[in-house]
Design an enzyme around this catalytic site. Structure first.
Site, short mmCIF file in Angstrom:
data_model
loop_
_atom_site.label_atom_id
_atom_site.label_comp_id
_atom_site.label_asym_id
_atom_site.label_seq_id
_atom_site.Cartn_x
_atom_site.Cartn_y
_atom_site.Cartn_z
N ALA A 66 0.81 -1.25 -0.13
CA ALA A 66 0.01 0.09 -0.24
C ALA A 66 0.89 1.32 -0.07
O ALA A 66 2.28 1.31 0.55
CB ALA A 66 -0.98 -0.09 1.23
N GLY A 105 0.58 -4.95 1.34
CA GLY A 105 -0.45 -5.14 0.16
C GLY A 105 -0.07 -5.87 -1.03
O GLY A 105 -0.84 -6.30 -1.72
N GLU A 108 -0.48 -9.31 -0.35
CA GLU A 108 -2.02 -9.53 -0.19
C GLU A 108 -2.75 -9.49 -1.60
O GLU A 108 -3.61 -10.05 -1.67
CB GLU A 108 -2.50 -8.37 0.70
CG GLU A 108 -1.96 -8.61 2.36
CD GLU A 108 -2.46 -7.55 3.13
OE1 GLU A 108 -1.88 -6.31 2.86
OE2 GLU A 108 -3.26 -7.66 4.18
N GLU A 128 4.06 -5.31 7.97
CA GLU A 128 3.40 -4.09 8.40
C GLU A 128 3.61 -3.96 10.05
O GLU A 128 3.70 -2.79 10.32
CB GLU A 128 1.91 -4.52 8.22
CG GLU A 128 1.28 -4.33 6.89
CD GLU A 128 1.52 -5.33 6.03
OE1 GLU A 128 2.37 -6.12 6.07
OE2 GLU A 128 0.75 -5.36 4.98
N1 COA Z 1 4.36 3.44 0.36
C1 COA Z 1 4.83 4.69 -0.29
N2 COA Z 1 6.17 4.89 -0.36
C2 COA Z 1 6.90 3.90 -0.35
C3 COA Z 1 6.57 2.54 0.28
C4 COA Z 1 5.35 2.56 0.42
N3 COA Z 1 4.94 1.22 0.78
N4 COA Z 1 7.78 1.80 0.33
C5 COA Z 1 8.85 2.79 -0.31
N5 COA Z 1 8.42 3.96 -0.37
C6 COA Z 1 9.31 5.04 -0.73
C7 COA Z 1 10.25 5.72 -0.03
O1 COA Z 1 9.72 6.54 0.81
C8 COA Z 1 11.28 6.08 -0.76
O2 COA Z 1 10.61 7.34 -1.37
P1 COA Z 1 11.77 8.50 -1.74
O3 COA Z 1 12.53 8.12 -2.80
O4 COA Z 1 11.02 9.74 -1.91
O5 COA Z 1 12.71 8.92 -0.25
C9 COA Z 1 11.28 5.34 -2.11
O6 COA Z 1 10.14 4.64 -1.87
C10 COA Z 1 12.08 4.34 -2.25
O7 COA Z 1 12.38 3.55 -0.94
P2 COA Z 1 13.49 3.12 -0.18
O8 COA Z 1 13.15 2.44 1.15
O9 COA Z 1 14.63 4.53 -0.05
O10 COA Z 1 14.27 1.91 -1.04
P3 COA Z 1 15.02 0.77 -0.81
O11 COA Z 1 15.24 -0.03 -2.00
O12 COA Z 1 15.92 0.93 0.20
O13 COA Z 1 13.64 -0.08 0.08
C11 COA Z 1 11.87 -1.04 0.43
C12 COA Z 1 12.70 -0.59 -0.66
C13 COA Z 1 10.27 -1.62 -0.33
C14 COA Z 1 12.34 -2.55 1.10
C15 COA Z 1 11.42 -0.30 1.31
O14 COA Z 1 11.02 1.02 0.97
C16 COA Z 1 10.16 -0.78 2.50
O15 COA Z 1 10.48 -1.45 3.31
N6 COA Z 1 8.94 -0.19 2.26
C17 COA Z 1 8.04 -0.38 3.18
C18 COA Z 1 7.27 -1.62 2.77
C19 COA Z 1 6.17 -1.82 3.68
O16 COA Z 1 6.12 -1.75 4.86
N7 COA Z 1 4.77 -2.21 2.98
C20 COA Z 1 3.82 -2.67 3.72
C21 COA Z 1 3.00 -1.24 3.61
S1 COA Z 1 1.37 -1.58 4.41
#
Ligand code: COA
Length: 711
Positions: A66, A105, A108, A128
């Site tokens: 999400a 998500g 999911e 999450e």
């Molecule tokens: N929603 C919105 N933005 C997100 C996002 C999400 N779920 N996941 C990552 N982003 C954004 C980050 O804020 C970052 O934005 P920016 O470039 O403007 O700073 C960009 O995507 C890249 O993310 P970053 O974490 O810097 O890259 P990464 O390659 O180191 O890691 C992930 C990628 C996906 C592993 C990490 O971003 C992450 O763990 N995201 C959350 C996943 C999560 O918890 N999902 C469940 C959501 S309910």
């Protein structure tokens, strides 16, 4: 034909309807994606020639889930749950092809598909819980139907993604693909239709096992350490238990629980830290670059503890390192220490011997400073002494091409002064690595008066290479972290000892608040002599009135250096780590208090926590007011990633906002009346409290103040 500018594209390859998510950087399932997918599904299912739908993704990951940025407002467009309903109820089979990460998500979404394929390098997870959220798009209901309640509970509580192979063995994916995912997925779809395979709604499956109390307590116990002080796990258990209800009922229970988790303070705090960590690497007036300078070879001067740790950090990141020290014996020692550090990681099963061999082969030693010339950046990590460092920097400056970055690793010295010892102060900055440098998450990048923006941009890139969280700090007493620790948190802890609290009481109260270790135990672990040395250097910049660490400094004088000497604030028996109270220390504190005319009394735990945290917040506000830190969220990042402030409380400045700044200022005035003028609210804190504002609002207003370039 599909429109490639869209977040979702739809194509038909024969009877396969292919939906592709294309929403860089992480394929977050935001409004455009959900709307695009809903439209594509309508198109696919309306066409009788389409016999199977394939959901795939552009870029390197399936989806990070999400869009977290949508969580704080009103959700627009179709919800993820509505989209899943359409998928699960589709008249033709829907197949998900997962490459890279399928998180939250994203996973999911795949769970609602009828079949799941994963590339062998893919990882699947529900992270999450790390954001204080309970999966709310069917994760707690569909995952138990596919892999069982027990395995699902474990996956959701850990938050860590699992490999494709593990997912296959658990029954989460149908096939692991070794070669080209796209071609294999199309082949799979065709075969499915050929074999007459139809839709297979996950909701129709029966959960194979129930969660009994012993399974629940075992699962919670396994994550007790990571989830200390947290509450989300209780909600997770409730939601997974509901998976044995009929699907419609279970999903309603999940929705209510997920909403509750989203509104919790814990989740607001954890999401704040998530975004704060990503924001801290972006700095006003620092050029965004389309290409970054190469950081392939690094020269490190000084083969002491810090130099060794920094060398390991770069070797871990796949870079070549030349460790330079004029003492041949120091280089030999350093080689042994690095080998033994790696050996203990191998012993603990963290890395394989081949990896160690490869990493150590990337570190070479030299006794000649001229060996620096072939490096892309140089880091000076010699003994913490102004004159010595100035000499090394000046020599480096003359030997090293003038456009390349020179960093000095220091926790105390003025970067401006060190930079001025060279002919090119614009390329000099501070890198404050924490111990152990190869494992700690935080890196303070310290900007001297003359440090150029370009140099800061390179340092931010270096932090990315090292996978460290960078925060840029101004060049003041203790930078951001140590300033707040010394002038705020630890100083107040010592004051409480002088006024009558015992080390064990102070530590226990702050550990109860959420720090993994209280201040006195931290001092004993790091070495009281280390703290004393740091302060002696800092006093050369600015003095501090008595009493200021009089207890810790006296312990150093007495050789009570902490765990390493078996005695410090506590006693340690037979080289153990258990901190035992020591009546001698109690007597010493009494004497120091008497000498200063401080009356001792019984102090409650609540007062201990309140005073230590208020002092921390107040110095945080000073650090902001003085421009040492540019964002309150940066201060939170420093404290949650480098100093053990509980992440689920969001960092000191976020925590202050949750207390309310008017309350914070009122309590500081209260202590001023009670304890004297050293308790004085920072100007910024008073101002924000008076305006009924918050640090978060202050950060936001400042962001708006940054001019946006014309399109
Ligand atoms: N929603 C919105 N933005 C997100 C996002 C999400 N779920 N996941 C990552 N982003 C954004 C980050 O804020 C970052 O934005 P920016 O470039 O403007 O700073 C960009 O995507 C890249 O993310 P970053 O974490 O810097 O890259 P990464 O390659 O180191 O890691 C992930 C990628 C996906 C592993 C990490 O971003 C992450 O763990 N995201 C959350 C996943 C999560 O918890 N999902 C469940 C959501 S309910």
């Amino acid at each position: 034909m599909s429109d490639p500018s869209k977040a979702v594209t739809y194509d038909e390859l024969g009877f396969v309807g292919k939906i592709r998510i294309d929403n860089p950087p992480v394929n977050a399932l935001n409004r455009e994606v959900r709307t695009g997918m809903a439209e594509a599904l309508t198109q696919a299912t309306a066409n009788p020639r389409v016999k199977v739908v394939l959901i795939t993704s552009a870029g390197s990951m399936f989806s990070a889930g999400a869009d977290l940025k949508e969580f704080d407002g009103q959700l627009a467009g179709p919800s993820l749950q509505q989209l899943q309903e359409t998928i699960e109820m589709a008249p033709v089979p829907v197949v998900a092809a997962i490459s890279g990460l399928a998180l939250g998500g994203g996973l999911e979404l795949a769970l609602a598909c009828h079949y799941r394929l994963a590339h062998k390098s893919a990882k699947l997870g529900l992270p999450e819980i790390t954001l204080g959220i309970v999966p709310g798009a069917g994760g707690t209901q569909r995952l138990p139907r596919l892999i069982g309640s027990r395995a699902a509970l474990e996956m959701i509580l850990s938050g860590a993604p699992i490999t494709a192979a593990d997912a296959k063995s658990k029954g989460l994916v149908d096939e692991v693909i070794e070669g080209d995912l796209h071609d294999s997925a199309i082949k799979f779809c065709k075969q499915l239709v050929h074999d007459g395979g139809g839709p297979r709604p996950t909701r129709d499956l029966t959960v194979p096992d129930r969660l009994d109390e012993s399974v629940i307590s075992e699962a919670l116990g396994a994550h007790a350490r990571a989830l200390r002080g947290r509450t989300t796990q209780t909600l997770v258990v409730e939601a997974v238990k509901a998976a044995t209800l009929p699907f419609a009922q279970g999903i309603a229970v999940e929705a209510a629980i997920a909403n509750k988790s989203l509104a919790s303070r814990e989740s607001l705090a954890l999401r704040h830290v998530f975004f704060a960590e990503r924001e801290s690497g972006k700095v006003e007036a620092v050029p965004e670059r389309s290409t970054q300078p190469e950081i392939e070879r690094v020269a490190i001067v000084g083969a002491g503890t810090m130099g060794n740790g920094i060398a390991m950090a770069f070797a871990d990141a796949g870079r070549s390192v030349t460790l330079i020290d004029n003492d041949e014996a120091a280089l030999t020692r350093s080689r042994d220490i690095i080998r033994s550090n790696y050996a203990s990681s191998v012993k603990r099963g963290r890395i394989r011997q081949e990896t160690v061999d490869e990493r150590t082969s990337r570190i070479s030693g030299s006794t000649k400073l001229s060996a620096v010339s072939s490096a892309d950046i140089a880091i000076e990590a010699v003994f913490e002494d102004m004159d010595l460092k100035k000499r090394v920097l000046s020599d480096l400056d003359s030997l090293f091409p003038s456009e390349r970055l020179i960093a000095t690793n220091t926790s105390t010295l003025s970067i401006t002064e060190l930079g001025r010892a060279t002919a090119h102060p614009g390329r000099v900055l501070g890198l404050h690595f924490f111990v152990p440098a190869h494992a700690s998450k935080l890196l303070e990048i310290v900007r001297g008066k003359e440090t150029s923006s370009d140099t800061i941009a390179t340092a931010l890139h270096v932090a990315k290479v090292l996978k460290k969280i960078a925060v840029v700090s101004g060049d003041g007493f203790g930078f951001i972290g140590n300033r707040m620790m010394l002038d705020g948190y630890f100083r107040e802890a010592e004051q409480l000892l002088l006024e009558g609290a015992s080390p064990q009481q102070v530590d226990a109260a702050l550990e109860q608040f959420g720090f993994a270790m209280g201040p006195q135990r931290v001092s004993d672990l790091g070495g009281n002599d280390v703290g004393t040395k740091v302060r002696l250097q800092l006093y050369k910049r600015e003095s501090r009135p008595d009493p200021y660490f009089v207890i810790a400094d006296r312990l150093t004088e007495l050789g009570r250096l902490g765990q390493k000497t078996g005695r410090g604030f506590y006693r340690y028996q037979d080289g153990g780590r258990d901190a035992l109270p020591d009546p001698e220390v109690e007597k010493l504190i009494e004497t120091l208090a008497r000498e200063r005319g401080i009356a001792r009394r019984k102090i409650g735990d609540e007062e201990i926590v309140e005073r230590c945290i208020l002092a921390l917040i107040n110095v945080g506000a000073l650090v902001l007011e003085e421009g040492i830190a540019s964002r309150a969220s940066d201060v939170d990042v420093v404290w949650t990633s480098g100093y053990g402030f509980p992440r689920h409380l969001g960092g000191p400045m976020f925590y202050a906002d949750t207390l309310g700044l008017a309350h914070v200022a009122r309590r500081i005035w209260h202590y001023q009346e009670k304890l004297g003028p050293y308790w004085r609210p920072a100007g910024l804190l008073e101002k924000l409290a008076g305006e009924n504002s918050s640090f978060e609002q202050w950060d936001r207003q400042r962001k708006r103040a940054i001019p946006t370039p014309a399109a």
